[in-house]
Scaffold this motif. Structure first.
Motif, PDB file in Angstrom:
ATOM      1  N   SER A   1       0.827  -1.199   0.000  1.00 51.79           N
ATOM      2  CA  SER A   1       0.000   0.000   0.000  1.00 51.79           C
ATOM      3  C   SER A   1       0.865   1.254   0.000  1.00 51.79           C
ATOM      4  O   SER A   1       2.035   1.246   0.383  1.00 51.79           O
ATOM      5  CB  SER A   1      -0.905   0.016   1.239  1.00 51.79           C
ATOM      6  OG  SER A   1      -0.150   0.277   2.409  1.00 51.79           O
ATOM      7  N   ARG A   2       0.264   2.361  -0.429  1.00 56.06           N
ATOM      8  CA  ARG A   2       0.972   3.644  -0.386  1.00 56.06           C
ATOM      9  C   ARG A   2       1.323   4.008   1.047  1.00 56.06           C
ATOM     10  O   ARG A   2       2.335   4.662   1.293  1.00 56.06           O
ATOM     11  CB  ARG A   2       0.103   4.734  -1.016  1.00 56.06           C
ATOM     12  CG  ARG A   2      -0.133   4.564  -2.534  1.00 56.06           C
ATOM     13  CD  ARG A   2      -0.984   5.714  -3.061  1.00 56.06           C
ATOM     14  NE  ARG A   2      -1.231   5.636  -4.486  1.00 56.06           N
ATOM     15  CZ  ARG A   2      -2.310   5.086  -5.037  1.00 56.06           C
ATOM     16  NH1 ARG A   2      -3.231   4.517  -4.254  1.00 56.06           N
ATOM     17  NH2 ARG A   2      -2.479   5.081  -6.341  1.00 56.06           N
TER      18      ARG A   2
ATOM     19  N   ASP B   1       4.428   2.121   1.947  1.00 50.81           N
ATOM     20  CA  ASP B   1       5.530   2.760   1.218  1.00 50.81           C
ATOM     21  C   ASP B   1       5.959   4.050   1.904  1.00 50.81           C
ATOM     22  O   ASP B   1       7.154   4.380   1.958  1.00 50.81           O
ATOM     23  CB  ASP B   1       5.110   3.072  -0.224  1.00 50.81           C
ATOM     24  CG  ASP B   1       4.972   1.822  -1.082  1.00 50.81           C
ATOM     25  OD1 ASP B   1       5.503   0.763  -0.685  1.00 50.81           O
ATOM     26  OD2 ASP B   1       4.332   1.909  -2.135  1.00 50.81           O
TER      27      ASP B   1
ATOM     28  N   LEU C   1      -4.651   5.932   0.178  1.00 50.13           N
ATOM     29  CA  LEU C   1      -3.407   5.332   0.652  1.00 50.13           C
ATOM     30  C   LEU C   1      -3.341   3.825   0.383  1.00 50.13           C
ATOM     31  O   LEU C   1      -2.407   3.157   0.807  1.00 50.13           O
ATOM     32  CB  LEU C   1      -3.222   5.606   2.147  1.00 50.13           C
ATOM     33  CG  LEU C   1      -2.858   7.062   2.482  1.00 50.13           C
ATOM     34  CD1 LEU C   1      -2.900   7.294   3.982  1.00 50.13           C
ATOM     35  CD2 LEU C   1      -1.483   7.437   1.928  1.00 50.13           C
TER      36      LEU C   1
ATOM     37  N   GLU D   1      -1.717   1.190  -5.417  1.00 54.47           N
ATOM     38  CA  GLU D   1      -2.194   1.649  -6.720  1.00 54.47           C
ATOM     39  C   GLU D   1      -2.885   0.499  -7.456  1.00 54.47           C
ATOM     40  O   GLU D   1      -2.340  -0.596  -7.573  1.00 54.47           O
ATOM     41  CB  GLU D   1      -1.029   2.171  -7.553  1.00 54.47           C
ATOM     42  CG  GLU D   1      -1.433   2.724  -8.900  1.00 54.47           C
ATOM     43  CD  GLU D   1      -0.264   3.279  -9.686  1.00 54.47           C
ATOM     44  OE1 GLU D   1      -0.488   3.734 -10.817  1.00 54.47           O
ATOM     45  OE2 GLU D   1       0.876   3.246  -9.169  1.00 54.47           O
TER      46      GLU D   1
ATOM     47  N   VAL E   1       0.477  11.941   0.169  1.00 56.29           N
ATOM     48  CA  VAL E   1       0.965  11.349  -1.083  1.00 56.29           C
ATOM     49  C   VAL E   1       0.338  12.132  -2.236  1.00 56.29           C
ATOM     50  O   VAL E   1      -0.652  12.837  -2.046  1.00 56.29           O
ATOM     51  CB  VAL E   1       0.590   9.852  -1.187  1.00 56.29           C
ATOM     52  CG1 VAL E   1       1.291   9.040  -0.105  1.00 56.29           C
ATOM     53  CG2 VAL E   1      -0.923   9.666  -1.118  1.00 56.29           C
TER      54      VAL E   1
END
Length: 201
Positions: A2-3, A6, A116, A119, A152
């Protein structure tokens, strides 16, 4: 991945909890999301806190008499939640693969959960959250739409989100600009309430 993972490396639990504890110490209300949910369904209702983090929303709702479970991918966040409320149900899971074998009156995804996600995982995740709803149940999600409201780069529009919800069998019931219920008239943050039709099994 997941963002969120990350961004944080999956180690931000104590830091994240400390930020809200500091806000609360200054007298700021840190329970707006939970109060919003409590205004939608009565005490005793079942609530899934999807992307529960350190449990801020779930714990407050449990204290008000709601039947709550929290799920998150980040083990460091869940460690904090379990320490604060060891008697509640905390589940480590990717929301995109969520399958709890239970259904809820309300599912809440607060704290920028949707943008979040990993992608490409957004449509499937919304489908999983919709699947976790009882007929007539509500999906509540609040998230940023621009760089000012996100950690983000912006990646999700309201049109995207509404399309994912529609594909999952949900329809838009309300949209607000804030968790205190101000009407949405455009802007960089939105709180959306979608409902699963009562006859949608």
């Amino acid at each position: 991945m997941s963002r969120w993972i990350d961004l944080t490396g999956g180690t931000a639990g104590k830091e994240y909890a400390g930020r809200f504890e500091a806000l609360a110490a200054t007298g700021q209300d840190v329970h707006g999301e939970a109060r919003f949910c409590a205004a939608l369904v009565p005490p005793g209702s079942s609530v899934l806190d999807a992307g529960c983090g350190t449990g801020r929303v779930a714990i407050w709702l449990a204290e008000q008499g709601y039947d709550v479970a929290g799920v998150d991918l980040d083990a460091s966040m869940l460690d904090v939640a379990r320490a604060k409320a060891p008697d509640l149900t905390w589940i480590e899971s990717d929301l995109a693969a969520l399958d709890l074998g239970a259904s809820f009156d309300l599912v809440v995804a607060a704290g920028n959960v949707i943008p979040l996600l990993a992608e490409g995982a957004e449509p499937g995740t919304v489908e999983r959250l919709a699947h976790a709803l009882k007929p007539g149940g509500l999906l509540v999600a609040g998230f940023g739409l621009d760089a000012q409201h996100l950690p983000v780069p912006p990646s999700v529009t309201l049109a995207d989100y509404d399309a994912w919800c529609e594909a999952a069998g949900l329809w838009l019931e309300h949209r607000f600009a804030t968790w205190d219920g101000r009407p949405y008239e455009g802007g960089g943050y939105a709180v959306s309430v979608h409902r699963r039709p009562a006859d949608n099994t």
